[in-house]
Design a protein around this motif. Structure first.
Motif, PDB file in Angstrom:
ATOM      1  N   ARG A 228       0.794  -1.314   0.066  1.00 11.84           N
ATOM      2  CA  ARG A 228       0.219   0.401  -0.131  1.00 11.84           C
ATOM      3  C   ARG A 228       1.387   1.119   0.254  1.00 11.84           C
ATOM      4  O   ARG A 228       2.176   1.118   1.150  1.00 11.84           O
ATOM      5  N   LEU A 229       0.655   2.154  -0.769  1.00 15.33           N
ATOM      6  CA  LEU A 229       1.632   2.993  -0.579  1.00 15.33           C
ATOM      7  C   LEU A 229       1.401   4.305   0.368  1.00 15.33           C
ATOM      8  O   LEU A 229      -0.334   4.487   0.668  1.00 15.33           O
ATOM      9  N   ILE A 230       2.573   5.239   0.951  1.00 15.52           N
ATOM     10  CA  ILE A 230       1.958   5.764   2.033  1.00 15.52           C
ATOM     11  C   ILE A 230       1.736   6.887   1.392  1.00 15.52           C
ATOM     12  O   ILE A 230       2.596   7.730   0.597  1.00 15.52           O
ATOM     13  N   MET A 231       1.080   7.965   1.622  1.00 15.14           N
ATOM     14  CA  MET A 231       0.688   9.130   1.672  1.00 15.14           C
ATOM     15  C   MET A 231       1.239  10.186   1.291  1.00 15.14           C
ATOM     16  O   MET A 231       1.497  10.231   2.795  1.00 15.14           O
ATOM     17  N   ASN A 232       1.745  11.771   1.350  1.00 14.57           N
ATOM     18  CA  ASN A 232       2.236  12.856   1.159  1.00 14.57           C
ATOM     19  C   ASN A 232       2.927  12.406   2.306  1.00 14.57           C
ATOM     20  O   ASN A 232       3.530  13.608   3.651  1.00 14.57           O
ATOM     21  N   SER A 233       3.704  11.624   2.037  1.00 11.91           N
ATOM     22  CA  SER A 233       5.378  12.007   2.958  1.00 11.91           C
ATOM     23  C   SER A 233       6.671  11.318   1.934  1.00 11.91           C
ATOM     24  O   SER A 233       6.770  10.638   1.259  1.00 11.91           O
ATOM     25  N   ASP A 234       7.658  12.758   2.368  1.00 15.42           N
ATOM     26  CA  ASP A 234       8.842  12.708   0.861  1.00 15.42           C
ATOM     27  C   ASP A 234       9.679  11.176   1.630  1.00 15.42           C
ATOM     28  O   ASP A 234      11.003  11.387   1.549  1.00 15.42           O
ATOM     29  N   ALA A 235       9.706  10.937   3.520  1.00 15.88           N
ATOM     30  CA  ALA A 235      10.425   9.668   3.686  1.00 15.88           C
ATOM     31  C   ALA A 235      10.432   8.615   2.895  1.00 15.88           C
ATOM     32  O   ALA A 235      11.340   7.832   2.935  1.00 15.88           O
TER      33      ALA A 235
END
Ligand code: BGC
Length: 376
Positions: free
Chosen positions: A141-148
Motif C-alpha cells: 500500500r502506498l504511503i501518501m503525502n510523505s517524502d520519507a
C-alpha cells in the motif's frame, strides 16, 4: 537513496544492543494489543549479504490471512539475507501502528518496510525516520503525502481491478447479451490507497455497461464512498450485503454478479447470500486466494480470485533492502505511476494472476503456496 555501507559496518558490532532496544522491550509494553516478533538471524547464513542490521517490518493486522503470510515471508527472507527483523502487526489500529514505528525508529531500526493501515496517517512519524536517515519502503500500500518514502513495492493493483471487471464482461457476455443484469459492488477500506486502483480498474471496464443500462445496480450504491468497507472487514461487508439483499433481492429478483474487490469482502458477501438469498447464485469476484475463498471457489460459491504471490513481493523487497543498504541503484522500476503527493515514488509492480476453479491447483498447490490439505 542514501549510502548505508558505513552504517552497515558499524551495525555488525551493535546487533546485540539493537536487539534489546528495538522490538522486545519497547513494542511489547507500549503496544500490548498487537503482535510482535523479533529474532536474530541464524548464525550460519553462508550466502547472507546483510550484516545483521535491524529492519523494522510493520504490517497492518493479523486478522487477514495475507498479512500473516506477508509478514512471515518478509521475516524469513530478510533473516536468510542476514538481517535482523523486528516484525509487528498493528491490529488494524492506526495509533498502534504509529507507536510501533516510533519504537522501531527509537530502537535503532535502519530501514522500515511498512504496509500502512491508512496511507495518510504516517506523515508525522515518518518525519522522524527521515531525520534519522532511515529509508522507508512502502509495502503493498502506498504511503501518501510523505517524502520519507524511498521505494514502493506492490502488485499492479489497477490490473487487479481490470481483471475482475473483464471477468464479469466475459462471464455475462456483456458485448453480445441483451441483459440487463443486476450487479452490486463491494470494495475495501477508503484509507487504503489501493482501493482507488482496484475499484478504479474494475469500474473503468464496467462503467460503460452501467451507462448503457446493461448492468443495473439496484441498490444505487455505486460511488466509492457508498461501496467501501471499513478495514476490509468480512463482518462489515456481510451486514451491508444482508441489507442489500433484504431491500432489493428478497422478492425473487435475481442478482447476477457481485464485484467484490478482495477475498475478505467476498467472504462477507457469500455469507450473506447463503443466509438470505434464494435466487440463482451470482458471479462473485475476489482477490488474494485466501484459503477460505479458494475453498469457496472449489465449492462453486466464489467465481474467481486474484493470486498475489506474497513470496515474490517479499523477495523483491529484500532486494530493495539490500540495494539500499549497499548504496546501489535498483534497475527496472516504474518511475511514472505512483505519485504519493510529494512526487513519484519509484515502484516495483509484481504481476497479479487470475485464479479460478480451473487453474487453482497449478497456481497454488503445484507452486507450493498451499498443500492439498490446506484446501480440504
Ligand atoms: C491489499 C489486498 C488485500 C486488502 C485487505 C489491500 O491493500 O492489496 O491484497 O486484500 O488490502 O487486506
Amino acid at each position: 537513496m542514501r549510502k548505508k555501507l558505513l552504517s552497515a559496518l558499524l551495525s555488525v558490532a551493535m546487533v546485540a544492543s539493537l536487539l534489546v532496544g528495538c522490538g522486545n522491550g519497547a513494542s511489547e509494553t507500549e503496544a500490548p494489543a498487537a503482535d510482535t516478533e523479533t529474532e536474530a538471524p541464524a548464525d550460519d547464513e553462508g550466502s547472507a549479504s546483510g550484516g545483521g542490521q535491524l529492519i523494522g517490518v510493520s504490517m497492518p493486522t493479523k486478522d487477514l490471512q495475507r498479512w500473516n503470510q506477508d509478514g512471515e515471508n518478509m521475516k524469513a527472507e530478510l533473516e536468510a539475507a542476514g538481517y535482523t527483523v523486528d516484525l509487528q502487526f498493528a491490529s488494524n489500529d492506526i495509533p498502534t501502528q504509529v507507536s510501533q514505528i516510533e519504537n522501531m525508529i527509537a530502537g535503532g531500526c535502519e530501514l522500515l518496510v511498512i504496509a500502512s493501515i491508512d496511507g495518510d496517517s504516517l506523515g508525522t512519524v515518518l518525519e522522524q525516520a527521515k531525520e534519522k536517515d532511515i529509508d522507508v519502503i512502502a509495502y503493498d500500500r502506498l504511503i501518501m503525502n510523505s517524502d520519507a518514502v524511498t521505494y514502493y513495492a506492490t502488485f499492479d493493483n489497477y490490473l487487479v481491478g481490470q481483471k475482475q471487471g473483464e471477468f464479469i464482461v466475459e462471464q455475462l457476455d456483456l458485448d453480445n447479451a441483451a441483459g440487463p443484469f443486476n450487479m452490486e459492488i463491494v470494495t475495501g477500506d477508503p484509507g487504503d490507497n489501493n482501493v482507488n486502483f482496484f475499484y478504479g480498474g474494475a469500474m473503468d471496464v464496467l462503467q460503460p455497461y452501467i451507462d448503457e443500462g446493461k448492468l443495473v445496480v439496484k441498490s444505487g450504491q455505486v460511488e466509492k464512498a457508498d461501496v467501501a468497507t471499513a478495514n476490509w472487514a468480512t463482518d462489515a461487508a456481510q451486514s451491508r450485503f444482508e441489507a442489500i439483499i433484504s431491500s432489493y433481492y428478497s422478492d425473487g429478483t435475481n442478482l447476477d454478479v457481485v464485484l467484490a474487490s478482495n477475498d475478505s469482502t467476498a467472504l462477507g458477501v457469500v455469507n450473506a447470500l447463503e443466509a438470505n438469498y434464494t435466487g440463482e447464485w451470482p458471479i462473485v469476484t475476489g482477490q488474494d486466494c485466501d484459503v477460505a475463498n479458494v475453498k469457496n471457489i472449489i465449492a462453486g460459491k466464489q467465481s474467481m480470485s486474484i493470486f498475489k504471490d506474497t513470496r515474490t513481493l517479499a523477495s523483491k523487497v529484500v532486494e530493495m533492502v539490500d540495494a539500499i543498504m549497499k548504496g546501489e541503484e535498483i534497475a527496472g522500476l516504474d518511475t511514472e505511476t505512483y505519485d504519493n503527493g510529494t512526487g513519484v515514488i519509484p515502484s516495483y509492480l509484481c504481476e497479479p494472476v487470475f485464479a479460478d476453479v480451473n487453474n487453482y491447483k497449478e497456481l497454488l498447490i503445484d507452486s507450493g503456496y498451499y498443500s492439498e490439505g490446506d484446501l480440504q
